[in-house]
Motif scaffolding. Structure first.
Motif, mmCIF file in Angstrom:
data_model
loop_
_atom_site.group_PDB
_atom_site.id
_atom_site.type_symbol
_atom_site.label_atom_id
_atom_site.label_comp_id
_atom_site.label_asym_id
_atom_site.label_seq_id
_atom_site.Cartn_x
_atom_site.Cartn_y
_atom_site.Cartn_z
ATOM 1 N N ASP A 136 43.862 26.110 35.558
ATOM 2 C CA ASP A 136 44.962 26.230 36.514
ATOM 3 C C ASP A 136 45.573 27.623 36.478
ATOM 4 O OD1 ASP A 136 44.514 23.616 37.260
ATOM 5 O OD2 ASP A 136 46.151 22.803 36.030
ATOM 6 N N GLY A 137 45.704 28.178 35.278
ATOM 7 C CA GLY A 137 46.235 29.537 35.154
ATOM 8 C C GLY A 137 45.321 30.552 35.823
ATOM 9 N N LEU A 138 44.033 30.382 35.664
ATOM 10 C CA LEU A 138 43.081 31.287 36.300
ATOM 11 C C LEU A 138 43.105 31.143 37.819
ATOM 12 C CD1 LEU A 138 40.089 30.971 33.822
ATOM 13 C CD2 LEU A 138 41.579 32.957 34.138
ATOM 14 N N LYS A 139 43.272 29.924 38.294
ATOM 15 C CA LYS A 139 43.377 29.714 39.742
ATOM 16 C C LYS A 139 44.600 30.442 40.303
ATOM 17 C CE LYS A 139 40.993 25.313 40.351
ATOM 18 N NZ LYS A 139 41.126 23.896 40.711
ATOM 19 N N ARG A 140 45.726 30.386 39.578
ATOM 20 C CA ARG A 140 46.934 31.091 40.020
ATOM 21 C C ARG A 140 46.707 32.597 40.043
ATOM 22 N NH1 ARG A 140 49.299 26.918 37.074
ATOM 23 N NH2 ARG A 140 49.493 28.159 35.183
ATOM 24 N N GLN A 141 45.992 33.107 39.052
ATOM 25 C CA GLN A 141 45.687 34.534 39.032
ATOM 26 C C GLN A 141 44.822 34.922 40.221
ATOM 27 O OE1 GLN A 141 43.979 35.042 35.071
ATOM 28 N NE2 GLN A 141 45.756 36.303 34.495
ATOM 29 N N SER A 164 46.221 37.453 47.355
ATOM 30 C CA SER A 164 47.429 37.838 48.089
ATOM 31 C C SER A 164 47.610 39.353 48.064
ATOM 32 C CB SER A 164 48.648 37.141 47.470
ATOM 33 O OG SER A 164 49.831 37.636 48.031
ATOM 34 N N GLN A 165 47.361 39.951 46.908
ATOM 35 C CA GLN A 165 47.484 41.406 46.803
ATOM 36 C C GLN A 165 46.445 42.107 47.668
ATOM 37 O OE1 GLN A 165 47.190 42.098 42.576
ATOM 38 N NE2 GLN A 165 49.381 41.707 42.246
ATOM 39 N N ASN A 191 45.138 45.151 52.560
ATOM 40 C CA ASN A 191 44.421 45.238 53.833
ATOM 41 C C ASN A 191 45.391 45.455 54.985
ATOM 42 O OD1 ASN A 191 41.824 45.018 52.829
ATOM 43 N ND2 ASN A 191 41.788 42.788 52.970
ATOM 44 N N LYS A 192 46.575 44.833 54.938
ATOM 45 C CA LYS A 192 47.605 45.052 55.970
ATOM 46 C C LYS A 192 48.084 46.493 55.943
ATOM 47 C CE LYS A 192 49.330 40.306 56.067
ATOM 48 N NZ LYS A 192 50.422 39.411 55.700
ATOM 49 N N ILE A 193 48.296 47.033 54.757
ATOM 50 C CA ILE A 193 48.740 48.426 54.622
ATOM 51 C C ILE A 193 47.675 49.365 55.194
ATOM 52 C CG2 ILE A 193 49.222 50.263 52.950
ATOM 53 C CD1 ILE A 193 50.544 48.069 51.196
ATOM 54 N N ILE A 194 46.417 49.112 54.868
ATOM 55 C CA ILE A 194 45.322 49.946 55.403
ATOM 56 C C ILE A 194 45.290 49.874 56.913
ATOM 57 C CG2 ILE A 194 42.783 50.118 55.533
ATOM 58 C CD1 ILE A 194 42.761 49.242 52.544
#
Length: 130
Positions: A105-110, A116-117, A122-125
């Motif tokens: 579960d911790g790895l899934k959150r990572q 998300s990052q 990609n939005k910034i680019i």
């Protein structure tokens, strides 16, 4: 893992390699040659307890058995099992399913955070390229 547990663990692996080869009527010399090792190197590997996972995989492929069979009790294809001389907790295999679930579960959150990052970058680019 204590020295005794270490010895038991590697003794079980060596014993299973020998028993599976014997059951298939393959000598250890033939097994060594079949995985591209010298006979001397093969015996040294067994005696010094320096078996790599890569080598276990080759042995398993040569013997046409799953690699996990080296870690449990020997069971012949006829179904007769030898009584194990060790238990999982003797070699440090006591982690519970819950511990692995929490880690998963911790790895899934990572992963979600990293995705998300990436989306933000990609939005910034996209904005900068306009």
């Amino acid at each position: 893992m204590s020295d005794n547990q270490h010895d038991i663990f590697f003794a079980r692996i060596e014993q299973n390699i020998r028993q599976h080869a014997k059951h298939q009527r393959i000598t250890l010399s033939e097994l060594a040659a079949g995985i591209d090792m010298t006979e001397a190197g093969f015996y040294k590997m067994l005696s010094t307890e320096s078996i790599k996972v890569k080598t276990l995989r080759k042995i398993a492929e040569f013997l046409k058995i799953p690699i996990h069979t080296f870690f449990g009790e020997f069971v012949s294809p006829r179904g007769s099992a030898q009584s194990p001389s060790w238990k999982p907790d003797q070699i440090g295999i006591t982690e519970s399913h819950a511990e692995y679930a929490a880690e998963r579960d911790g790895l899934k959150r990572q992963i979600e955070l990293l995705e998300s990052q990436i989306a933000d970058k990609n939005k910034i680019i996209e904005l900068l390229s306009r």
